[in-house]
Design a protein around this motif. Structure first.
Motif, PDB file in Angstrom:
ATOM      1  N   MET A   1       1.946  11.296  19.174  1.00 49.08           N
ATOM      2  CA  MET A   1       1.265  11.238  17.892  1.00 49.08           C
ATOM      3  C   MET A   1       0.936   9.778  17.590  1.00 49.08           C
ATOM      4  O   MET A   1       1.717   8.891  17.888  1.00 49.08           O
ATOM      5  CB  MET A   1       2.164  11.843  16.805  1.00 49.08           C
ATOM      6  N   PRO A   2      -0.212   9.518  16.990  1.00 46.34           N
ATOM      7  CA  PRO A   2      -0.583   8.133  16.690  1.00 46.34           C
ATOM      8  C   PRO A   2       0.338   7.515  15.647  1.00 46.34           C
ATOM      9  O   PRO A   2       1.034   8.201  14.905  1.00 46.34           O
ATOM     10  CB  PRO A   2      -2.009   8.243  16.143  1.00 46.34           C
ATOM     11  N   ALA A   3       0.299   6.196  15.611  1.00 50.71           N
ATOM     12  CA  ALA A   3       1.157   5.443  14.694  1.00 50.71           C
ATOM     13  C   ALA A   3       0.532   5.349  13.311  1.00 50.71           C
ATOM     14  O   ALA A   3      -0.680   5.438  13.140  1.00 50.71           O
ATOM     15  CB  ALA A   3       1.393   4.043  15.246  1.00 50.71           C
ATOM     16  N   MET A   4       1.393   5.139  12.335  1.00 52.98           N
ATOM     17  CA  MET A   4       0.963   4.821  10.980  1.00 52.98           C
ATOM     18  C   MET A   4       0.805   3.302  10.943  1.00 52.98           C
ATOM     19  O   MET A   4       1.663   2.566  11.424  1.00 52.98           O
ATOM     20  CB  MET A   4       2.036   5.284   9.988  1.00 52.98           C
ATOM     21  N   ARG A   5      -0.296   2.840  10.385  1.00 55.32           N
ATOM     22  CA  ARG A   5      -0.586   1.404  10.309  1.00 55.32           C
ATOM     23  C   ARG A   5      -0.206   0.885   8.930  1.00 55.32           C
ATOM     24  O   ARG A   5      -0.678   1.399   7.913  1.00 55.32           O
ATOM     25  CB  ARG A   5      -2.066   1.167  10.566  1.00 55.32           C
ATOM     26  N   ILE A   6       0.665  -0.133   8.893  1.00 62.71           N
ATOM     27  CA  ILE A   6       1.132  -0.720   7.645  1.00 62.71           C
ATOM     28  C   ILE A   6       0.612  -2.152   7.599  1.00 62.71           C
ATOM     29  O   ILE A   6       0.920  -2.948   8.487  1.00 62.71           O
ATOM     30  CB  ILE A   6       2.674  -0.736   7.587  1.00 62.71           C
ATOM     31  N   THR A   7      -0.161  -2.473   6.576  1.00 66.94           N
ATOM     32  CA  THR A   7      -0.713  -3.820   6.439  1.00 66.94           C
ATOM     33  C   THR A   7      -0.169  -4.461   5.177  1.00 66.94           C
ATOM     34  O   THR A   7      -0.288  -3.894   4.085  1.00 66.94           O
ATOM     35  CB  THR A   7      -2.251  -3.785   6.415  1.00 66.94           C
ATOM     36  N   PHE A   8       0.411  -5.624   5.339  1.00 68.27           N
ATOM     37  CA  PHE A   8       0.936  -6.417   4.230  1.00 68.27           C
ATOM     38  C   PHE A   8      -0.082  -7.507   3.923  1.00 68.27           C
ATOM     39  O   PHE A   8      -0.515  -8.210   4.837  1.00 68.27           O
ATOM     40  CB  PHE A   8       2.279  -7.049   4.605  1.00 68.27           C
ATOM     41  N   VAL A   9      -0.465  -7.633   2.666  1.00 67.22           N
ATOM     42  CA  VAL A   9      -1.439  -8.633   2.246  1.00 67.22           C
ATOM     43  C   VAL A   9      -0.733  -9.622   1.320  1.00 67.22           C
ATOM     44  O   VAL A   9      -0.150  -9.228   0.304  1.00 67.22           O
ATOM     45  CB  VAL A   9      -2.648  -7.986   1.524  1.00 67.22           C
ATOM     46  N   LYS A  10      -0.803 -10.889   1.682  1.00 68.44           N
ATOM     47  CA  LYS A  10      -0.090 -11.936   0.951  1.00 68.44           C
ATOM     48  C   LYS A  10      -0.805 -12.267  -0.360  1.00 68.44           C
ATOM     49  O   LYS A  10      -1.994 -12.551  -0.380  1.00 68.44           O
ATOM     50  CB  LYS A  10       0.009 -13.186   1.819  1.00 68.44           C
ATOM     51  N   GLY A  11      -0.037 -12.230  -1.444  1.00 74.65           N
ATOM     52  CA  GLY A  11      -0.567 -12.565  -2.760  1.00 74.65           C
ATOM     53  C   GLY A  11       0.188 -13.726  -3.379  1.00 74.65           C
ATOM     54  O   GLY A  11       1.170 -14.218  -2.826  1.00 74.65           O
ATOM     55  N   GLN A  12      -0.272 -14.139  -4.544  1.00 77.32           N
ATOM     56  CA  GLN A  12       0.368 -15.274  -5.209  1.00 77.32           C
ATOM     57  C   GLN A  12       1.680 -14.884  -5.890  1.00 77.32           C
ATOM     58  O   GLN A  12       2.704 -15.491  -5.663  1.00 77.32           O
ATOM     59  CB  GLN A  12      -0.578 -15.875  -6.241  1.00 77.32           C
ATOM     60  N   LYS A  13       1.628 -13.864  -6.755  1.00 80.94           N
ATOM     61  CA  LYS A  13       2.826 -13.439  -7.480  1.00 80.94           C
ATOM     62  C   LYS A  13       3.425 -12.162  -6.899  1.00 80.94           C
ATOM     63  O   LYS A  13       4.590 -11.871  -7.103  1.00 80.94           O
ATOM     64  CB  LYS A  13       2.502 -13.223  -8.953  1.00 80.94           C
ATOM     65  N   SER A  14       2.612 -11.402  -6.214  1.00 80.47           N
ATOM     66  CA  SER A  14       3.067 -10.179  -5.561  1.00 80.47           C
ATOM     67  C   SER A  14       2.200  -9.968  -4.323  1.00 80.47           C
ATOM     68  O   SER A  14       1.150 -10.576  -4.182  1.00 80.47           O
ATOM     69  CB  SER A  14       2.966  -8.979  -6.512  1.00 80.47           C
ATOM     70  N   ASP A  15       2.679  -9.131  -3.449  1.00 81.36           N
ATOM     71  CA  ASP A  15       1.949  -8.798  -2.229  1.00 81.36           C
ATOM     72  C   ASP A  15       1.483  -7.353  -2.333  1.00 81.36           C
ATOM     73  O   ASP A  15       1.879  -6.625  -3.235  1.00 81.36           O
ATOM     74  CB  ASP A  15       2.862  -8.978  -1.002  1.00 81.36           C
ATOM     75  N   ARG A  16       0.619  -6.946  -1.416  1.00 79.07           N
ATOM     76  CA  ARG A  16       0.144  -5.563  -1.388  1.00 79.07           C
ATOM     77  C   ARG A  16       0.493  -4.959  -0.033  1.00 79.07           C
ATOM     78  O   ARG A  16       0.581  -5.655   0.968  1.00 79.07           O
ATOM     79  CB  ARG A  16      -1.367  -5.491  -1.592  1.00 79.07           C
ATOM     80  N   ILE A  17       0.659  -3.655  -0.075  1.00 77.32           N
ATOM     81  CA  ILE A  17       0.839  -2.886   1.152  1.00 77.32           C
ATOM     82  C   ILE A  17      -0.286  -1.859   1.195  1.00 77.32           C
ATOM     83  O   ILE A  17      -0.538  -1.171   0.203  1.00 77.32           O
ATOM     84  CB  ILE A  17       2.176  -2.104   1.157  1.00 77.32           C
ATOM     85  N   HIS A  18      -0.930  -1.780   2.329  1.00 76.28           N
ATOM     86  CA  HIS A  18      -1.924  -0.731   2.584  1.00 76.28           C
ATOM     87  C   HIS A  18      -1.408   0.074   3.773  1.00 76.28           C
ATOM     88  O   HIS A  18      -1.039  -0.499   4.799  1.00 76.28           O
ATOM     89  CB  HIS A  18      -3.296  -1.316   2.921  1.00 76.28           C
ATOM     90  N   VAL A  19      -1.402   1.392   3.618  1.00 73.52           N
ATOM     91  CA  VAL A  19      -0.904   2.267   4.681  1.00 73.52           C
ATOM     92  C   VAL A  19      -2.010   3.225   5.091  1.00 73.52           C
ATOM     93  O   VAL A  19      -2.646   3.867   4.245  1.00 73.52           O
ATOM     94  CB  VAL A  19       0.330   3.078   4.200  1.00 73.52           C
ATOM     95  N   GLN A  20      -2.234   3.309   6.388  1.00 71.34           N
ATOM     96  CA  GLN A  20      -3.165   4.279   6.971  1.00 71.34           C
ATOM     97  C   GLN A  20      -2.327   5.237   7.800  1.00 71.34           C
ATOM     98  O   GLN A  20      -1.753   4.858   8.819  1.00 71.34           O
ATOM     99  CB  GLN A  20      -4.185   3.563   7.858  1.00 71.34           C
ATOM    100  N   ARG A  21      -2.204   6.474   7.321  1.00 71.98           N
ATOM    101  CA  ARG A  21      -1.424   7.482   8.048  1.00 71.98           C
ATOM    102  C   ARG A  21      -2.264   8.079   9.172  1.00 71.98           C
ATOM    103  O   ARG A  21      -3.494   8.070   9.114  1.00 71.98           O
ATOM    104  CB  ARG A  21      -0.977   8.583   7.088  1.00 71.98           C
ATOM    105  N   PRO A  22      -1.608   8.635  10.191  1.00 69.05           N
ATOM    106  CA  PRO A  22      -2.345   9.230  11.309  1.00 69.05           C
ATOM    107  C   PRO A  22      -3.300  10.348  10.887  1.00 69.05           C
ATOM    108  O   PRO A  22      -4.307  10.573  11.545  1.00 69.05           O
ATOM    109  CB  PRO A  22      -1.246   9.781  12.216  1.00 69.05           C
ATOM    110  N   ASP A  23      -2.998  11.026   9.774  1.00 73.21           N
ATOM    111  CA  ASP A  23      -3.884  12.101   9.322  1.00 73.21           C
ATOM    112  C   ASP A  23      -5.103  11.578   8.568  1.00 73.21           C
ATOM    113  O   ASP A  23      -5.923  12.357   8.088  1.00 73.21           O
ATOM    114  CB  ASP A  23      -3.120  13.111   8.462  1.00 73.21           C
TER     115      ASP A  23
END
Length: 172
Positions: A1-23
């Motif tokens: 099964m393909p992997a879930m892609r987790i991307t962390f984006v660097k911010g000034q006061k907080s960071d963001r997470i973007h998740v792309q699930r295999p579905d």
């Protein structure tokens, strides 16, 4: 099964997470700064290193929103200062992961080069306070998790604001 892609984006006061699930479904959320490495990135290394499938990232892979997991923890009986009861069986691994992540964060803040037993002792204490058993955590696992966190942190520290770093979550 393909992997879930987790991307962390660097911010000034907080960071963001973007998740792309295999579905193909996606989810994003903000996370506050909590140290040199995003807390949820430490979860990746701990949960992969221990083979967890029902920790934070396993729950995200199942389709849960990251912000919903705190409420799931509360409903599952997650111990807090106000109440301390054993969690429901299906949430034990998520709590174990959180306690072990906290131990690795403390280890990192103190230099991350000490005896692996120190990490185990911190994690065991957290698990005990949370009414969950401490899973096996050998010296080689501690070393591998530390190395993963250190490598990620080195790259993360060099990123400019708005820069991103991605990790794959293999789904069993």
């Amino acid at each position: 099964m393909p992997a879930m892609r987790i991307t962390f984006v660097k911010g000034q006061k907080s960071d963001r997470i973007h998740v792309q699930r295999p579905d193909g479904s996606q989810v994003s959320t903000e996370l506050p700064h909590k140290g040199p490495t995003p807390h949820d990135a430490v979860h990746v290394f701990v949960e992969r290193g221990l083979g967890f499938t029902r920790g934070f990232w396993g729950l995200i892979a199942e389709g849960h929103h990251p912000e919903a997991i705190a409420e799931m923890a509360r409903q599952a009986g997650h111990p807090s200062a106000k109440r301390g009861e054993p969690p429901t069986a299906e949430f034990v691994e998520a709590i174990q992961a959180e306690r072990i992540v906290e131990a690795f964060e403390a280890d990192q803040w103190s230099g991350g080069t000490g005896d692996p037993q120190g990490v185990r002792d911190m994690a065991e204490s957290g698990c005990w306070q949370s009414h969950v058993p401490m899973p096996g955590l050998g010296d080689e696992q501690v070393t591998a998790i530390r190395c993963g966190i250190a490598d990620f942190t080195k790259e993360w520290s060099a990123l400019p604001l708005g820069g991103s770093q991605s990790l794959d979550w293999e789904i069993a």
